[in-house]
Structures are given as structure tokens and as C-alpha cells.
Design a protein around this motif. Structure first.
Motif, PDB file in Angstrom:
ATOM      1  N   ASP A 135       0.860  -1.187   0.000  1.00 19.42           N
ATOM      2  CA  ASP A 135       0.000   0.000   0.000  1.00 19.42           C
ATOM      3  C   ASP A 135       0.899   1.240   0.000  1.00 19.42           C
ATOM      4  O   ASP A 135       2.105   1.156   0.254  1.00 19.42           O
ATOM      5  CB  ASP A 135      -0.928   0.006   1.221  1.00 19.42           C
ATOM      6  CG  ASP A 135      -2.172   0.856   0.989  1.00 19.42           C
ATOM      7  OD1 ASP A 135      -3.253   0.289   0.740  1.00 19.42           O
ATOM      8  OD2 ASP A 135      -2.055   2.097   1.038  1.00 19.42           O
ATOM      9  N   VAL A 145      -6.474  -1.273  -5.759  1.00 23.65           N
ATOM     10  CA  VAL A 145      -6.199   0.166  -5.618  1.00 23.65           C
ATOM     11  C   VAL A 145      -7.305   0.966  -6.322  1.00 23.65           C
ATOM     12  O   VAL A 145      -8.073   0.410  -7.105  1.00 23.65           O
ATOM     13  CB  VAL A 145      -4.820   0.533  -6.234  1.00 23.65           C
ATOM     14  CG1 VAL A 145      -3.699  -0.093  -5.446  1.00 23.65           C
ATOM     15  CG2 VAL A 145      -4.750   0.133  -7.705  1.00 23.65           C
ATOM     16  N   VAL A 203     -13.306  -8.634 -11.376  1.00 27.73           N
ATOM     17  CA  VAL A 203     -14.412  -8.897 -10.452  1.00 27.73           C
ATOM     18  C   VAL A 203     -15.098  -7.567 -10.193  1.00 27.73           C
ATOM     19  O   VAL A 203     -14.485  -6.652  -9.641  1.00 27.73           O
ATOM     20  CB  VAL A 203     -13.913  -9.457  -9.102  1.00 27.73           C
ATOM     21  CG1 VAL A 203     -15.092  -9.766  -8.185  1.00 27.73           C
ATOM     22  CG2 VAL A 203     -13.064 -10.681  -9.309  1.00 27.73           C
ATOM     23  N   LEU A 238     -18.333  -6.413  -8.357  1.00 27.12           N
ATOM     24  CA  LEU A 238     -19.526  -6.723  -7.565  1.00 27.12           C
ATOM     25  C   LEU A 238     -20.698  -5.867  -8.018  1.00 27.12           C
ATOM     26  O   LEU A 238     -21.834  -6.308  -8.015  1.00 27.12           O
ATOM     27  CB  LEU A 238     -19.267  -6.465  -6.081  1.00 27.12           C
ATOM     28  CG  LEU A 238     -18.164  -7.285  -5.422  1.00 27.12           C
ATOM     29  CD1 LEU A 238     -18.037  -6.911  -3.970  1.00 27.12           C
ATOM     30  CD2 LEU A 238     -18.445  -8.765  -5.563  1.00 27.12           C
TER      31      LEU A 238
HETATM   32  P1  NAI Z   1     -10.004   1.929  -0.343  1.00 25.14           P
HETATM   33  O1  NAI Z   1      -9.844   3.376  -0.554  1.00 25.14           O
HETATM   34  O2  NAI Z   1     -10.554   1.393   0.928  1.00 25.14           O
HETATM   35  O3  NAI Z   1      -8.575   1.197  -0.583  1.00 25.14           O
HETATM   36  C1  NAI Z   1      -7.684   1.531  -1.589  1.00 25.14           C
HETATM   37  C2  NAI Z   1      -6.288   1.354  -1.022  1.00 25.14           C
HETATM   38  O4  NAI Z   1      -5.363   1.527  -2.076  1.00 25.14           O
HETATM   39  C3  NAI Z   1      -5.960   2.384   0.054  1.00 25.14           C
HETATM   40  O5  NAI Z   1      -5.471   1.723   1.208  1.00 25.14           O
HETATM   41  C4  NAI Z   1      -4.896   3.260  -0.588  1.00 25.14           C
HETATM   42  O6  NAI Z   1      -3.964   3.749   0.345  1.00 25.14           O
HETATM   43  C5  NAI Z   1      -4.275   2.271  -1.549  1.00 25.14           C
HETATM   44  N1  NAI Z   1      -3.555   2.875  -2.660  1.00 25.14           N
HETATM   45  C6  NAI Z   1      -3.844   3.996  -3.367  1.00 25.14           C
HETATM   46  N2  NAI Z   1      -2.952   4.169  -4.352  1.00 25.14           N
HETATM   47  C7  NAI Z   1      -2.081   3.151  -4.260  1.00 25.14           C
HETATM   48  C8  NAI Z   1      -0.951   2.781  -5.008  1.00 25.14           C
HETATM   49  N3  NAI Z   1      -0.529   3.480  -6.044  1.00 25.14           N
HETATM   50  N4  NAI Z   1      -0.298   1.652  -4.650  1.00 25.14           N
HETATM   51  C9  NAI Z   1      -0.703   0.932  -3.587  1.00 25.14           C
HETATM   52  N5  NAI Z   1      -1.772   1.225  -2.857  1.00 25.14           N
HETATM   53  C10 NAI Z   1      -2.452   2.321  -3.197  1.00 25.14           C
HETATM   54  O7  NAI Z   1     -10.846   1.409  -1.572  1.00 25.14           O
HETATM   55  P2  NAI Z   1     -11.667   0.034  -1.705  1.00 25.14           P
HETATM   56  O8  NAI Z   1     -13.044   0.262  -1.278  1.00 25.14           O
HETATM   57  O9  NAI Z   1     -10.888  -1.069  -1.088  1.00 25.14           O
HETATM   58  O10 NAI Z   1     -11.641  -0.138  -3.276  1.00 25.14           O
HETATM   59  C11 NAI Z   1     -10.446  -0.505  -3.935  1.00 25.14           C
HETATM   60  C12 NAI Z   1     -10.694  -0.641  -5.411  1.00 25.14           C
HETATM   61  O11 NAI Z   1     -11.692  -1.612  -5.602  1.00 25.14           O
HETATM   62  C13 NAI Z   1     -11.218   0.629  -6.081  1.00 25.14           C
HETATM   63  O12 NAI Z   1     -10.700   0.680  -7.389  1.00 25.14           O
HETATM   64  C14 NAI Z   1     -12.707   0.452  -6.090  1.00 25.14           C
HETATM   65  O13 NAI Z   1     -13.330   1.180  -7.113  1.00 25.14           O
HETATM   66  C15 NAI Z   1     -12.782  -1.021  -6.316  1.00 25.14           C
HETATM   67  N6  NAI Z   1     -13.992  -1.658  -5.851  1.00 25.14           N
HETATM   68  C16 NAI Z   1     -14.329  -2.751  -6.542  1.00 25.14           C
HETATM   69  C17 NAI Z   1     -15.422  -3.469  -6.218  1.00 25.14           C
HETATM   70  C18 NAI Z   1     -15.694  -4.666  -7.024  1.00 25.14           C
HETATM   71  O14 NAI Z   1     -16.752  -5.213  -6.965  1.00 25.14           O
HETATM   72  N7  NAI Z   1     -14.766  -5.079  -7.827  1.00 25.14           N
HETATM   73  C19 NAI Z   1     -16.313  -3.090  -5.120  1.00 25.14           C
HETATM   74  C20 NAI Z   1     -15.830  -1.932  -4.407  1.00 25.14           C
HETATM   75  C21 NAI Z   1     -14.698  -1.261  -4.773  1.00 25.14           C
END
Ligand code: NAI
Length: 217
Positions: free
Chosen positions: A117, A154, A193, A195
Motif C-alpha cells: 500500500d 487500488v 471482479v 460486484l
Molecule cells: P479503499 O480506498 O478502501 O482502498 C484503496 C487502497 O489503495 C488504500 O489503502 C490506498 O492507500 C491504496 N492505494 C492507493 N494508491 C495506491 C498505489 N498506487 N499503490 C498501492 N496502494 C495504493 O478502496 P476500496 O473500497 O478497497 O476499493 C479498492 C478498489 O476496488 C477501487 O478501485 C474500487 O473502485 C474497487 N472496488 C471494486 C469493487 C468490485 O466489486 N470489484 C467493489 C468496491 C470497490
């Protein structure tokens, strides 16, 4: 034992569900099952099941049904569950933490070896004994460790950059949770994936009757 023909993606998409049902049958001590019984449990047609299973071997016997253990093991082998895989997660937020905490992936042979992260508040914390590392160390880590699957958790804007690092360091399979169609190098496989896609499909089905219900009247 299995045939060496290429299996269509439609069948491949059904394999995990077959494996899950067959695992349950094994746990319940069932050693054989007919395509009819399985079809009733799985809500598929018996002929669909027979056709699918015919793709990878002669498991059914007229009047006997399928040998559950043989079929289960063959499906697991086709899926690749006879091997183990090293995985890394990039992005230790909500989704990344949920995946890291889900121990069943490890039981299936998907071993999480590192989480990365960018947030200093997260770097150094542990999930199931795995350190969250600084993403600046990702490239070096991948140079030194052969990783099979890279998991992207991310934000959307950082996803392609993460995918590029994975691919440049030889990762051939990416499990992508970010809502973006990633550009890939030849030979790299992406499994997205989303959701929300599933939720919107549910929404459509919920509203289907309202939208089209009166058409035939
Ligand atoms: P979040 O904001 O809780 O977590 C994202 C993490 O990535 C944070 O800890 C942040 O510090 C880190 N981060 C940011 N830039 C980074 C980088 N360059 N390298 C490493 N770490 C980095 O977000 P959440 O809710 O976990 O969502 C993560 C991703 O998943 C987003 O792209 C979101 O749109 C997506 N998402 C996908 C879903 C699905 O069904 N596939 C459902 C909900 C979210």
C-alpha cells in the motif's frame, strides 16, 4: 485420464460451481450421483451436465452415474487446484483487507505472500501474519520473488500503473477489482471482479417485471 481438448469458456465458468457441489457431496459421504440428481440440485439440465462432463473424460456409466471423487478430482485438476500459487495484493483498503482476511483462498492453494500500500498508516501492519509493505518496494519484491497472481485493489486511477508493474515483472495472471479495463501484454490473463455488475444485474431482474411485465397483455 482427462481429454486434452480445449474446454470452452462457458464450461470453464461452470467448473467452480461443479467443484463446489462435488466437494459438498464428498463431505456428505456420497460416492456416486446421476446427472439427473445433480441437475436437480444445481438447477441445470441433466443433458447440460452430461455434455459438460463429456468435455473432459468418460466419467459417467450408464445405470451407475458419476463417481463423485473421480469427477471432483478431475475438475480440480482442470481448474489447476492440484498446484499452489503465490499471490500479492496491492491496495490494502476495504477490498484488499477483505481478500487478505479470507483464509479459504489459502486452503484452495492461493497463498498470499505480500500486501502493498502507499498509505504510511497501513505500512507495517499485519493481516494474518502478512506485513503490509510500502508499494515503492513492489518492483524489487517482484524481481526477487516469483509471483503467479497479482491482485489489484487500488483506486481506478492507480490500477493500470499497478498492472504494468505486475506485467513488467512477469506476472501472467491478474485478479482485478478496480473498475477499469486494463491494458495487457500478450500472454497475460485478467479476471475482473465487479460486484457492482452483479448488483446491477439483480436490480435489472428486480425491475424486469415492472419494465416488461405488461408487454404481452
Ligand atoms: P479503499 O480506498 O478502501 O482502498 C484503496 C487502497 O489503495 C488504500 O489503502 C490506498 O492507500 C491504496 N492505494 C492507493 N494508491 C495506491 C498505489 N498506487 N499503490 C498501492 N496502494 C495504493 O478502496 P476500496 O473500497 O478497497 O476499493 C479498492 C478498489 O476496488 C477501487 O478501485 C474500487 O473502485 C474497487 N472496488 C471494486 C469493487 C468490485 O466489486 N470489484 C467493489 C468496491 C470497490
Amino acid at each position: 485420464m482427462g481429454k486434452s481438448t480445449v474446454i470452452s469458456m462457458a464450461v470453464v465458468r461452470r467448473l467452480p460451481r461443479y467443484r463446489r457441489y462435488l466437494s459438498e457431496l464428498l463431505e456428505n459421504g456420497v460416492d456416486r450421483i446421476s446427472s439427473k440428481e445433480l441437475s436437480e440440485r444445481m438447477n441445470l439440465t441433466a443433458s447440460q451436465i452430461r455434455q459438460d462432463f463429456n468435455c473432459f473424460g468418460d466419467f459417467g456409466q450408464q445405470g451407475y452415474g458419476y463417481n463423485v471423487k473421480e469427477l471432483h478430482n478431475e475438475i480440480a485438476r482442470i481448474i489447476g487446484l492440484n498446484k499452489s500459487y503465490k499471490t500479492v495484493i496491492v491496495g490494502a483498503g476495504n477490498i484488499g483487507q477483505a481478500i487478505a482476511n479470507y483464509s479459504s483462498f489459502g486452503k484452495l492453494g492461493f497463498n498470499l505472500v505480500a500486501i502493498f500500500d502507499v498509505n504510511p498508516k497501513l505500512i507495517g501492519l499485519k493481516f494474518r501474519d502478512i506485513d503490509i509493505r510500502d508499494v515503492d518496494d513492489l518492483d524489487g519484491f517482484l524481481e526477487e520473488n516469483k509471483i503467479d497472481i497479482g491482485i489489484i485493489c487500488v483506486p481506478k486511477a492507480q490500477a493500470q500503473r499497478t498492472a504494468d508493474i505486475f506485467q513488467d515483472r512477469g506476472i501472467k495472471a491478474i485478479w482485478n477489482f478496480a473498475p477499469i479495463d486494463l491494458k495487457t501484454k500478450e500472454g497475460v490473463i485478467i479476471e475482473n471482479v465487479h460486484l457492482s455488475d452483479s448488483l446491477l444485474t439483480l436490480s435489472y431482474r428486480l425491475n424486469e417485471a415492472e419494465l416488461f411485465g405488461n408487454e404481452s397483455e
